[in-house]
Scaffold this motif. Structure first.
Motif, short mmCIF file in Angstrom:
data_model
loop_
_atom_site.label_atom_id
_atom_site.label_comp_id
_atom_site.label_asym_id
_atom_site.label_seq_id
_atom_site.Cartn_x
_atom_site.Cartn_y
_atom_site.Cartn_z
N UNK A 1 0.72 -1.11 0.03
CA UNK A 1 -0.01 -0.06 -0.10
C UNK A 1 0.63 1.16 -0.03
N UNK B 1 3.61 1.56 -1.47
CA UNK B 1 4.47 1.69 -2.98
C UNK B 1 5.95 1.25 -2.51
N UNK C 1 8.63 -2.37 -1.87
CA UNK C 1 8.77 -3.63 -2.65
C UNK C 1 8.62 -4.71 -1.65
N UNK D 1 10.83 -7.27 -1.30
CA UNK D 1 12.39 -7.04 -0.67
C UNK D 1 12.25 -6.20 0.53
N UNK D 2 11.69 -4.94 0.50
CA UNK D 2 11.50 -4.24 1.48
C UNK D 2 11.04 -4.92 3.07
N UNK E 1 13.15 -7.48 4.12
CA UNK E 1 14.42 -7.07 4.79
C UNK E 1 14.03 -6.51 6.10
N UNK E 2 12.91 -5.81 6.28
CA UNK E 2 12.46 -5.37 7.64
C UNK E 2 11.90 -6.61 8.58
N UNK F 1 7.89 2.37 10.49
CA UNK F 1 8.89 2.86 9.53
C UNK F 1 8.03 2.92 8.25
N UNK G 1 4.72 3.23 7.67
CA UNK G 1 3.62 4.00 7.60
C UNK G 1 4.26 5.58 7.84
N UNK H 1 7.25 6.39 6.34
CA UNK H 1 7.54 6.74 4.80
C UNK H 1 6.51 7.10 3.90
N UNK H 2 5.42 6.32 4.11
CA UNK H 2 4.26 6.60 3.36
C UNK H 2 3.78 7.76 3.38
N UNK I 1 9.25 6.30 -2.48
CA UNK I 1 9.58 7.40 -1.47
C UNK I 1 10.92 7.90 -1.46
N UNK J 1 17.48 -0.25 0.56
CA UNK J 1 18.05 -1.24 1.43
C UNK J 1 19.03 -0.31 2.35
N UNK K 1 17.25 1.36 5.11
CA UNK K 1 16.57 0.63 6.09
C UNK K 1 17.77 -0.07 7.01
N UNK L 1 17.93 0.01 10.97
CA UNK L 1 17.95 -1.18 11.77
C UNK L 1 19.05 -1.12 12.66
N UNK M 1 -4.99 2.86 1.73
CA UNK M 1 -6.17 2.12 1.27
C UNK M 1 -7.25 2.41 2.47
#
Lengths: 243, 117
Positions: free
Chosen positions: A47, A49, A51, A53-54, A57-58, A71, A73, A75-76, B2, B12, B15, B19, B69
């Motif tokens: 939602x 936007x 990937x 992979x993100x 990863x998280x 994180x 939310x 960034x969105x 973003x 990455x 992120x 982390x 959404x």
């Protein structure tokens, strides 16, 4: 669930058994609930936007859903990286006392220190609760291996749930996506209510929830920081006063 | 993508920095401080209250000001669904799976009812 994660430990149990029984925790109720909540997280990542992979990863590198959701939310909403980092670090402070309280069990096996050190990466709410509940009954030399099993198993729950949520979100109607997204805040609310024991815990829940909308109107970037520090400090001070 | 994630490494790097420098150090510090600290001292009570308030704030934000959404679902539906989920959770003697499932079910049921009316 019929997975034998609570029966007594036999004298001949090895580290391998202990690890395997730890992995089995992912199939018990807490693991399944984590999986469901991670579906909501995966949906959120799409939602926002980002990937797949993100999301993975998280799930693996951060491995604590409230911080992961925060994180994505933030960034969105286009928050600055600084604001994201502050909010993430504030949710992560709670990992410190959790680590302290669990570590007598992680240190109880003799041997190299680095496996004990890497084990603390698995400390997040679900693994902490299950570890605190199960490790005292595990023979001391097997505890570390058992906790690695618990941590890795729950990480698999979280990662596979996030992947499923991400992939499914693109194929599901918007209404179902909204329902999946909605599971995440409800899970956080119910699990903090379930974990609340003292008056200051309940005050912190009410204070944080009530302050966040106000703080959001004042400073959308630092609203969580304000709600957390102000609401939490007031709750702590009020909870100290004898009832 | 973003803007915060345009770091030349597909986001990455950003992120990983979050982390390693914002999240993980608290686990390391807990390990380092270890047995010298009592896990139910006054400082930890405060930490626990702040972390709890912060997560409650995140809940309020996600429910009342969702970013994506979920914003297409009216505010009153989200409010009723949260209250309903909490009530069902307690009525079901604290089953998280039931409470979380009820939240999703209530959103879908209320939205379908709204569409029919």
């Amino acid at each position: 669930m019929t997975v034998s994660t609570t029966s007594a430990w036999t004298a001949g149990a090895t580290r391998f058994h202990a690890f395997g029984r730890g992995l089995g925790v992912m199939l018990t109720t807490p693991g399944v609930v984590l999986f469901l909540t991670a579906i909501g997280f995966g949906t959120l990542v799409r939602d926002a936007g980002l990937d797949l992979g993100h999301a993975l990863f998280l799930s693996f590198a951060m491995y604590a859903l409230p911080a992961q959701v925060m994180v994505v939310d933030q960034l969105q909403r286009g928050a600055t990286l600084f604001a994201v980092a502050i909010a993430v670090t504030l949710t992560a402070v709670r990992l410190l006392p959790m680590t302290v309280s669990l570590q007598p069990y992680l240190r109880s096996s003799n041997g190299a220190r680095w496996p004990q050190f890497f084990a603390v990466h698995f400390i997040a709410i679900t693994a902490w609760i299950e570890g605190g509940r199960r490790l005292p009954t595990v023979p001391a030399p097997l505890r570390l291996a058992h906790f690695y099993g618990i941590g890795l198993g729950l990480m698999l729950s979280a990662g596979s749930g996030a992947a499923l949520g991400f992939v499914a979100a693109g194929r599901l109607p918007l209404l179902v996506q909204a329902a999946l997204l909605f599971m995440t805040p409800v899970y956080f609310l119910l699990s903090t209510l379930a974990g609340a024991v003292s008056r200051s815990d309940y005050l912190a829940i009410a204070g944080g929830a009530a302050l966040a909308p106000v703080a959001h109107a004042v400073s959308p970037d630092l609203d969580l920081l304000i709600a957390g520090v102000v609401g939490g400090t007031v709750a702590y001070l009020a909870g100290k006063r004898p009832a | 993508m973003n803007p915060s994630l345009q770091d030349g490494y597909g986001g990455y790097l950003t992120l990983a920095v979050l982390c390693l420098f914002a999240h993980e150090p608290w686990r390391w510090l807990g390990f380092a401080l270890g047995r010298n600290l009592s896990a139910d001292g006054e400082v930890f009570r405060w930490v626990r209250a702040v972390a709890t308030a912060l997560v409650a704030g995140l809940v309020a934000k996600l429910v009342f000001f969702p970013a994506g959404t979920l914003a297409s679902v009216p505010l009153w539906v989200r409010g009723v669904a949260v209250l309903g989920a909490v009530l069902i959770y307690f009525a079901w003697r604290g089953s998280l799976a039931v409470g979380v499932g009820a939240a999703a079910g209530l959103i879908i049921a209320l939205e379908l009812a709204r569409a029919v009316w």
